[in-house]
Design a protein around this motif. Structure first.
Motif, mmCIF file in Angstrom:
data_model
loop_
_atom_site.group_PDB
_atom_site.id
_atom_site.type_symbol
_atom_site.label_atom_id
_atom_site.label_comp_id
_atom_site.label_asym_id
_atom_site.label_seq_id
_atom_site.Cartn_x
_atom_site.Cartn_y
_atom_site.Cartn_z
ATOM 1 N N ARG A 1 0.841 -1.195 0.000
ATOM 2 C CA ARG A 1 0.000 0.000 0.000
ATOM 3 C C ARG A 1 0.878 1.248 0.000
ATOM 4 O O ARG A 1 1.465 1.616 1.015
ATOM 5 C CB ARG A 1 -0.920 -0.002 1.218
ATOM 6 C CG ARG A 1 -1.847 1.148 1.185
ATOM 7 C CD ARG A 1 -2.871 1.081 2.254
ATOM 8 N NE ARG A 1 -3.582 2.343 2.239
ATOM 9 C CZ ARG A 1 -4.445 2.686 3.134
ATOM 10 N NH1 ARG A 1 -4.720 1.883 4.126
ATOM 11 N NH2 ARG A 1 -5.049 3.839 3.051
ATOM 12 N N TRP A 2 0.922 1.907 -1.152
ATOM 13 C CA TRP A 2 1.728 3.109 -1.294
ATOM 14 C C TRP A 2 0.907 4.368 -1.062
ATOM 15 O O TRP A 2 1.452 5.419 -0.730
ATOM 16 C CB TRP A 2 2.348 3.180 -2.688
ATOM 17 C CG TRP A 2 3.285 2.059 -2.970
ATOM 18 C CD1 TRP A 2 3.033 0.950 -3.733
ATOM 19 C CD2 TRP A 2 4.615 1.906 -2.489
ATOM 20 N NE1 TRP A 2 4.119 0.123 -3.762
ATOM 21 C CE2 TRP A 2 5.119 0.695 -2.993
ATOM 22 C CE3 TRP A 2 5.430 2.668 -1.677
ATOM 23 C CZ2 TRP A 2 6.398 0.242 -2.735
ATOM 24 C CZ3 TRP A 2 6.705 2.223 -1.412
ATOM 25 C CH2 TRP A 2 7.170 1.017 -1.942
ATOM 26 N N GLU A 3 -0.401 4.307 -1.298
ATOM 27 C CA GLU A 3 -1.246 5.489 -1.205
ATOM 28 C C GLU A 3 -1.407 5.930 0.242
ATOM 29 O O GLU A 3 -1.565 5.108 1.141
ATOM 30 C CB GLU A 3 -2.633 5.220 -1.805
ATOM 31 C CG GLU A 3 -2.634 5.130 -3.311
ATOM 32 C CD GLU A 3 -2.140 3.799 -3.790
ATOM 33 O OE1 GLU A 3 -2.199 2.836 -3.014
ATOM 34 O OE2 GLU A 3 -1.668 3.731 -4.931
ATOM 35 N N LEU A 4 -1.387 7.213 0.448
ATOM 36 C CA LEU A 4 -1.551 7.758 1.785
ATOM 37 C C LEU A 4 -3.025 7.898 2.161
ATOM 38 O O LEU A 4 -3.366 7.881 3.332
ATOM 39 C CB LEU A 4 -0.867 9.130 1.887
ATOM 40 C CG LEU A 4 0.634 9.129 1.650
ATOM 41 C CD1 LEU A 4 1.172 10.551 1.679
ATOM 42 C CD2 LEU A 4 1.341 8.290 2.695
ATOM 43 N N HIS A 5 -3.876 8.039 1.171
ATOM 44 C CA HIS A 5 -5.300 8.264 1.418
ATOM 45 C C HIS A 5 -6.082 6.966 1.222
ATOM 46 O O HIS A 5 -5.855 6.219 0.261
ATOM 47 C CB HIS A 5 -5.839 9.338 0.482
ATOM 48 C CG HIS A 5 -5.134 10.654 0.641
ATOM 49 N ND1 HIS A 5 -5.352 11.478 1.718
ATOM 50 C CD2 HIS A 5 -4.207 11.267 -0.129
ATOM 51 C CE1 HIS A 5 -4.601 12.554 1.605
ATOM 52 N NE2 HIS A 5 -3.870 12.444 0.488
ATOM 53 N N ASP A 6 -7.013 6.723 2.128
ATOM 54 C CA ASP A 6 -7.814 5.501 2.063
ATOM 55 C C ASP A 6 -8.662 5.437 0.806
ATOM 56 O O ASP A 6 -8.835 4.364 0.227
ATOM 57 C CB ASP A 6 -8.735 5.408 3.284
ATOM 58 C CG ASP A 6 -7.973 5.175 4.561
ATOM 59 O OD1 ASP A 6 -6.829 4.705 4.492
ATOM 60 O OD2 ASP A 6 -8.529 5.471 5.637
ATOM 61 N N ASP A 7 -9.212 6.569 0.385
ATOM 62 C CA ASP A 7 -10.119 6.558 -0.756
ATOM 63 C C ASP A 7 -9.405 6.184 -2.055
ATOM 64 O O ASP A 7 -9.975 5.512 -2.914
ATOM 65 C CB ASP A 7 -10.851 7.888 -0.896
ATOM 66 C CG ASP A 7 -9.891 9.081 -0.962
ATOM 67 O OD1 ASP A 7 -8.705 8.917 -0.627
ATOM 68 O OD2 ASP A 7 -10.358 10.175 -1.347
ATOM 69 N N VAL A 8 -8.143 6.558 -2.182
ATOM 70 C CA VAL A 8 -7.383 6.192 -3.383
ATOM 71 C C VAL A 8 -7.110 4.688 -3.388
ATOM 72 O O VAL A 8 -7.280 4.016 -4.410
ATOM 73 C CB VAL A 8 -6.059 6.993 -3.453
ATOM 74 C CG1 VAL A 8 -5.205 6.535 -4.618
ATOM 75 C CG2 VAL A 8 -6.348 8.475 -3.538
ATOM 76 N N HIS A 9 -6.722 4.145 -2.245
ATOM 77 C CA HIS A 9 -6.470 2.701 -2.150
ATOM 78 C C HIS A 9 -7.758 1.917 -2.417
ATOM 79 O O HIS A 9 -7.740 0.913 -3.137
ATOM 80 C CB HIS A 9 -5.910 2.359 -0.771
ATOM 81 C CG HIS A 9 -5.545 0.925 -0.619
ATOM 82 N ND1 HIS A 9 -4.466 0.365 -1.247
ATOM 83 C CD2 HIS A 9 -6.129 -0.069 0.095
ATOM 84 C CE1 HIS A 9 -4.393 -0.918 -0.930
ATOM 85 N NE2 HIS A 9 -5.388 -1.204 -0.120
ATOM 86 N N GLU A 10 -8.854 2.387 -1.854
ATOM 87 C CA GLU A 10 -10.138 1.709 -2.077
ATOM 88 C C GLU A 10 -10.549 1.775 -3.546
ATOM 89 O O GLU A 10 -11.098 0.815 -4.086
ATOM 90 C CB GLU A 10 -11.213 2.346 -1.211
ATOM 91 C CG GLU A 10 -12.535 1.629 -1.288
ATOM 92 C CD GLU A 10 -13.576 2.225 -0.380
ATOM 93 O OE1 GLU A 10 -14.733 1.797 -0.480
ATOM 94 O OE2 GLU A 10 -13.250 3.115 0.431
ATOM 95 N N ALA A 11 -10.263 2.878 -4.215
ATOM 96 C CA ALA A 11 -10.573 2.995 -5.637
ATOM 97 C C ALA A 11 -9.779 1.976 -6.447
ATOM 98 O O ALA A 11 -10.313 1.345 -7.366
ATOM 99 C CB ALA A 11 -10.284 4.412 -6.117
ATOM 100 N N PHE A 12 -8.501 1.794 -6.113
ATOM 101 C CA PHE A 12 -7.689 0.790 -6.811
ATOM 102 C C PHE A 12 -8.191 -0.633 -6.521
ATOM 103 O O PHE A 12 -8.156 -1.493 -7.390
ATOM 104 C CB PHE A 12 -6.216 0.927 -6.449
ATOM 105 C CG PHE A 12 -5.510 2.001 -7.227
ATOM 106 C CD1 PHE A 12 -5.401 1.921 -8.600
ATOM 107 C CD2 PHE A 12 -4.971 3.089 -6.582
ATOM 108 C CE1 PHE A 12 -4.755 2.903 -9.322
ATOM 109 C CE2 PHE A 12 -4.323 4.081 -7.279
ATOM 110 C CZ PHE A 12 -4.224 3.997 -8.663
ATOM 111 N N LEU A 13 -8.642 -0.874 -5.301
ATOM 112 C CA LEU A 13 -9.218 -2.190 -4.979
ATOM 113 C C LEU A 13 -10.459 -2.458 -5.827
ATOM 114 O O LEU A 13 -10.630 -3.552 -6.375
ATOM 115 C CB LEU A 13 -9.587 -2.268 -3.499
ATOM 116 C CG LEU A 13 -8.484 -2.632 -2.538
ATOM 117 C CD1 LEU A 13 -8.976 -2.494 -1.107
ATOM 118 C CD2 LEU A 13 -7.999 -4.036 -2.793
ATOM 119 N N LYS A 14 -11.322 -1.466 -5.930
ATOM 120 C CA LYS A 14 -12.541 -1.631 -6.733
ATOM 121 C C LYS A 14 -12.208 -1.807 -8.199
ATOM 122 O O LYS A 14 -12.843 -2.612 -8.892
ATOM 123 C CB LYS A 14 -13.462 -0.432 -6.526
ATOM 124 C CG LYS A 14 -14.081 -0.408 -5.151
ATOM 125 C CD LYS A 14 -14.966 0.802 -4.957
ATOM 126 C CE LYS A 14 -15.564 0.798 -3.555
ATOM 127 N NZ LYS A 14 -16.416 1.972 -3.318
#
Length: 101
Positions: free
Chosen positions: A73-86
């Motif tokens: 997990r490189w992203e600092l923001h949860d919403d960006v990581h969740e977007a990549f998961l989706k």
């Protein structure tokens, strides 16, 4: 106070677990809530069939970790990581549908 969205919460009928949870301290709370515990017994040979259900989850996690951006997990923001998961889930679903066509 306003209620949450969606339908009423439902209780699972069964809970699958591996040998690490074969203790009464895990089974008793389930019994009290009328949830059937399907937990592999310690000391019994393999082949109980519990791995067939768990394998689906492990396989899906492996597919998601196949995307390099999600492995660490490189992203600092949860919403960006969740977007990549989706996005990864969409790509996995698309590939599975294409395999059947």
């Amino acid at each position: 106070m306003k209620g949450g969205t969606g339908g009423p919460p439902h209780r699972p009928r069964q809970l699958f677990a591996d040998r690490g949870y074969d203790f009464d301290k895990y089974r008793r709370p389930l019994w009290k809530r009328w949830i059937k515990s399907v937990i592999a017994r310690r000391g019994m040979p393999q082949g109980s069939g519990l791995g067939t259900v768990r394998w689906v989850v492990e396989r899906t996690n492996a597919w998601i970790h196949g995307f390099r951006r999600l492995r660490i997990r490189w992203e600092l923001h949860d919403d960006v990581h969740e977007a990549f998961l989706k996005l990864a889930c969409c790509v996995i679903t698309y590939r599975r549908v294409q395999a059947f066509c």
